[in-house]
Design a protein around this motif. Structure first.
Motif: not given
Length: 118
Positions: A29-33
């Protein structure tokens, strides 16, 4: 806190992460964000008014991680807010980039969350 006068924040995933307690999910999720924060910053640069190019060039390098799944971008130029809200032809260039990526970002998060049960 950053020294930017104009900042866009992508937040809200911290509650999901606490509820699900998964390091792999948090990383995804951090990478997507991050990806979408960088995309929005680049699109803001493309849509920014250009006289000298300083405003345009201030957005892409401004993307920074503040916390897990909290990425910010903006501009430290004193006239950035004025251009965003008052420019005759380019008004709303940052808001448009955020709005244009809103659904795609949410869908990417949903897609990743839907893989949790598999």
């Amino acid at each position: 806190m950053s020294n930017r006068l104009f900042t866009v924040r992508v937040t809200g995933l911290d509650n999901v992460l606490k509820a699900l307690d998964s390091a792999e999910l948090a990383s995804d999720l951090d990478q997507i964000t991050e990806t979408y924060a960088r995309k929005m910053a680049n699109e803001s640069a493309i849509g920014a008014p250009r006289k000298t190019g300083k405003l345009k060039n201030s957005f892409p390098p401004s993307v920074q991680k503040e916390d897990e799944c909290v990425w910010v971008f903006g501009s430290d130029l004193p006239y950035a807010l004025r251009q965003e809200y008052e420019h005759r032809t380019k008004k709303g260039f940052v808001r448009k980039s955020v709005w244009n990526n809103r659904e795609a970002y949410k869908n990417k998060i949903r897609e990743r969350l839907s893989r949790m049960g598999r």
